[in-house]
Design a protein around this motif. Sequence first.
Motif, PDB file in Angstrom:
ATOM      1  N   MET A  83      19.304  -0.876 -69.353  1.00  0.00           N
ATOM      2  CA  MET A  83      20.630  -1.163 -68.806  1.00  0.00           C
ATOM      3  C   MET A  83      21.302   0.144 -68.371  1.00  0.00           C
ATOM      4  SD  MET A  83      23.883  -3.156 -70.523  1.00  0.00           S
ATOM      5  CE  MET A  83      23.000  -4.725 -70.490  1.00  0.00           C
ATOM      6  N   ILE A  84      21.828   0.172 -67.176  1.00  0.00           N
ATOM      7  CA  ILE A  84      22.463   1.363 -66.639  1.00  0.00           C
ATOM      8  C   ILE A  84      23.817   1.586 -67.302  1.00  0.00           C
ATOM      9  CG2 ILE A  84      23.452   2.420 -64.579  1.00  0.00           C
ATOM     10  CD1 ILE A  84      20.423   2.389 -64.539  1.00  0.00           C
ATOM     11  N   ARG A  85      24.030   2.806 -67.790  1.00  0.00           N
ATOM     12  CA  ARG A  85      25.314   3.191 -68.367  1.00  0.00           C
ATOM     13  C   ARG A  85      25.969   4.233 -67.476  1.00  0.00           C
ATOM     14  NH1 ARG A  85      27.356   7.278 -72.048  1.00  0.00           N
ATOM     15  NH2 ARG A  85      29.089   6.436 -73.295  1.00  0.00           N
ATOM     16  N   ILE A  86      27.241   4.044 -67.139  1.00  0.00           N
ATOM     17  CA  ILE A  86      27.993   5.014 -66.352  1.00  0.00           C
ATOM     18  C   ILE A  86      29.243   5.380 -67.130  1.00  0.00           C
ATOM     19  CG2 ILE A  86      29.307   5.390 -64.229  1.00  0.00           C
ATOM     20  CD1 ILE A  86      27.286   3.614 -62.786  1.00  0.00           C
ATOM     21  N   ALA A  87      29.377   6.671 -67.454  1.00  0.00           N
ATOM     22  CA  ALA A  87      30.503   7.140 -68.259  1.00  0.00           C
ATOM     23  C   ALA A  87      31.354   8.173 -67.526  1.00  0.00           C
ATOM     24  CB  ALA A  87      29.994   7.736 -69.570  1.00  0.00           C
ATOM     25  N   CYS A  88      30.997   8.475 -66.278  1.00  0.00           N
ATOM     26  CA  CYS A  88      31.721   9.481 -65.503  1.00  0.00           C
ATOM     27  C   CYS A  88      31.964   8.952 -64.094  1.00  0.00           C
ATOM     28  CB  CYS A  88      30.911  10.776 -65.383  1.00  0.00           C
ATOM     29  SG  CYS A  88      30.159  11.381 -66.896  1.00  0.00           S
ATOM     30  N   ASP A  89      33.166   9.180 -63.612  1.00  0.00           N
ATOM     31  CA  ASP A  89      33.485   8.907 -62.212  1.00  0.00           C
ATOM     32  C   ASP A  89      33.803  10.251 -61.582  1.00  0.00           C
ATOM     33  OD1 ASP A  89      34.351   8.048 -59.740  1.00  0.00           O
ATOM     34  OD2 ASP A  89      35.736   6.529 -60.512  1.00  0.00           O
ATOM     35  N   VAL A  90      32.939  10.718 -60.682  1.00  0.00           N
ATOM     36  CA  VAL A  90      33.061  12.091 -60.190  1.00  0.00           C
ATOM     37  C   VAL A  90      33.452  12.158 -58.717  1.00  0.00           C
ATOM     38  CG1 VAL A  90      31.521  12.994 -61.955  1.00  0.00           C
ATOM     39  CG2 VAL A  90      30.556  12.269 -59.775  1.00  0.00           C
ATOM     40  N   HIS A  91      33.969  11.055 -58.175  1.00  0.00           N
ATOM     41  CA  HIS A  91      34.486  11.046 -56.797  1.00  0.00           C
ATOM     42  C   HIS A  91      35.733  10.176 -56.774  1.00  0.00           C
ATOM     43  CE1 HIS A  91      33.541  10.410 -52.213  1.00  0.00           C
ATOM     44  NE2 HIS A  91      34.835  10.628 -52.442  1.00  0.00           N
ATOM     45  N   THR A  92      36.903  10.826 -56.907  1.00  0.00           N
ATOM     46  CA  THR A  92      38.180  10.124 -56.894  1.00  0.00           C
ATOM     47  C   THR A  92      39.197  10.945 -56.113  1.00  0.00           C
ATOM     48  OG1 THR A  92      38.979  11.156 -58.951  1.00  0.00           O
ATOM     49  CG2 THR A  92      37.730   9.094 -59.158  1.00  0.00           C
ATOM     50  N   HIS A  93      40.264  10.265 -55.666  1.00  0.00           N
ATOM     51  CA  HIS A  93      41.293  10.911 -54.851  1.00  0.00           C
ATOM     52  C   HIS A  93      42.683  10.681 -55.422  1.00  0.00           C
ATOM     53  CE1 HIS A  93      38.528  11.863 -51.505  1.00  0.00           C
ATOM     54  NE2 HIS A  93      37.935  10.730 -51.858  1.00  0.00           N
ATOM     55  N   THR A  94      43.549  11.672 -55.198  1.00  0.00           N
ATOM     56  CA  THR A  94      44.950  11.566 -55.587  1.00  0.00           C
ATOM     57  C   THR A  94      45.820  11.586 -54.337  1.00  0.00           C
ATOM     58  OG1 THR A  94      45.477  13.934 -55.727  1.00  0.00           O
ATOM     59  CG2 THR A  94      44.381  12.938 -57.641  1.00  0.00           C
ATOM     60  N   LEU A  95      47.125  11.610 -54.570  1.00  0.00           N
ATOM     61  CA  LEU A  95      48.086  11.660 -53.471  1.00  0.00           C
ATOM     62  C   LEU A  95      47.838  12.818 -52.515  1.00  0.00           C
ATOM     63  CD1 LEU A  95      51.386  10.858 -55.408  1.00  0.00           C
ATOM     64  CD2 LEU A  95      50.468   9.511 -53.510  1.00  0.00           C
ATOM     65  N   PHE A  96      47.243  13.910 -53.016  1.00  0.00           N
ATOM     66  CA  PHE A  96      47.012  15.057 -52.132  1.00  0.00           C
ATOM     67  C   PHE A  96      46.181  14.675 -50.913  1.00  0.00           C
ATOM     68  CE2 PHE A  96      44.494  18.631 -50.599  1.00  0.00           C
ATOM     69  CZ  PHE A  96      45.507  19.510 -50.248  1.00  0.00           C
ATOM     70  N   SER A  97      45.305  13.708 -51.065  1.00  0.00           N
ATOM     71  CA  SER A  97      44.446  13.312 -49.943  1.00  0.00           C
ATOM     72  C   SER A  97      45.199  12.557 -48.851  1.00  0.00           C
ATOM     73  CB  SER A  97      43.266  12.465 -50.450  1.00  0.00           C
ATOM     74  OG  SER A  97      42.335  13.266 -51.154  1.00  0.00           O
ATOM     75  N   ARG A  98      46.466  12.274 -49.095  1.00  0.00           N
ATOM     76  CA  ARG A  98      47.406  11.753 -48.101  1.00  0.00           C
ATOM     77  C   ARG A  98      47.210  10.278 -47.751  1.00  0.00           C
ATOM     78  NH1 ARG A  98      49.235  15.991 -43.610  1.00  0.00           N
ATOM     79  NH2 ARG A  98      51.143  14.781 -43.915  1.00  0.00           N
TER      80      ARG A  98
END
Length: 260
Positions: free
Chosen positions: A1-16
């Motif tokens: 079973m695949i386990r994912i514990a990290c999200d390493v591509h996200t954006h905040t308000l800075f990305s407009r």
Amino acid sequence: MIRIACDVHTHTLFSRHAYSTLEENVRAASAKNLELLGVTDHFSCMLFDQQTLKNFQYFINMSAWPKEWRDIRLLHGCEADIVDVEGHLFGWDIPVMANITEESRPETTLKEKCLSACDYAIASIHRDDFCDDATRVQNTQMYINALQDPKVLILGHVGRSGVDFELDPVLEAARDLGKLIEINESSIAEPAKAKKSLRRCEDVAQRCAELGCMVSFGSDAHISPKVGGYAKTKELLESVDFPEELVACSSAERFLSLLP
């Protein structure tokens, strides 16, 4: 079973064109029991008309962030645009000769100044018109050249880039360089994107499994509720019987061990 514990591509308000603050994303990651969050706002000409250090100073003060927040390991990243067929990243040719208060400094480039503060970079294509007259071989080498940049850890959403390239040489280069190919949730979860890119994303996952190339996970969240959402990625990886040992985001420890 695949386990994912990290999200390493996200954006905040800075990305407009994203809608959440850093803290809102951290809270969302904590609510989903993630171990690590990588914040990778756009480093691209799409943000501002003037490409100056003042406009991109967000990237040079990341030391202000806590290393851990709400029990989440927090990483400084960026999603840097590939801007030419040679595989250069945005800002490589923009000189910087002063700091944000306009005091004179030794000359560097916008890319070097901003990426020096990042833990890693995702190299992605958002505007591909520079590839219009390029051959398939040139496009392939473009991705390989981008992977060779010391700060680049991940090739972003190659399944939906729209660029014609030879998949295997790029995956083999990533494998041999210790770099990662992204499985991008938004590319397969959002119907408009999935219609064009799902089959290609399936091919990418299958060949990564067969060639022994590690993959990263990115929600590509532009609003906090989507942080850490990986249902379609998990479904895709399990459908091709993807080896767990090639999933770089299965734990914070594993991902951190791969940083440049």
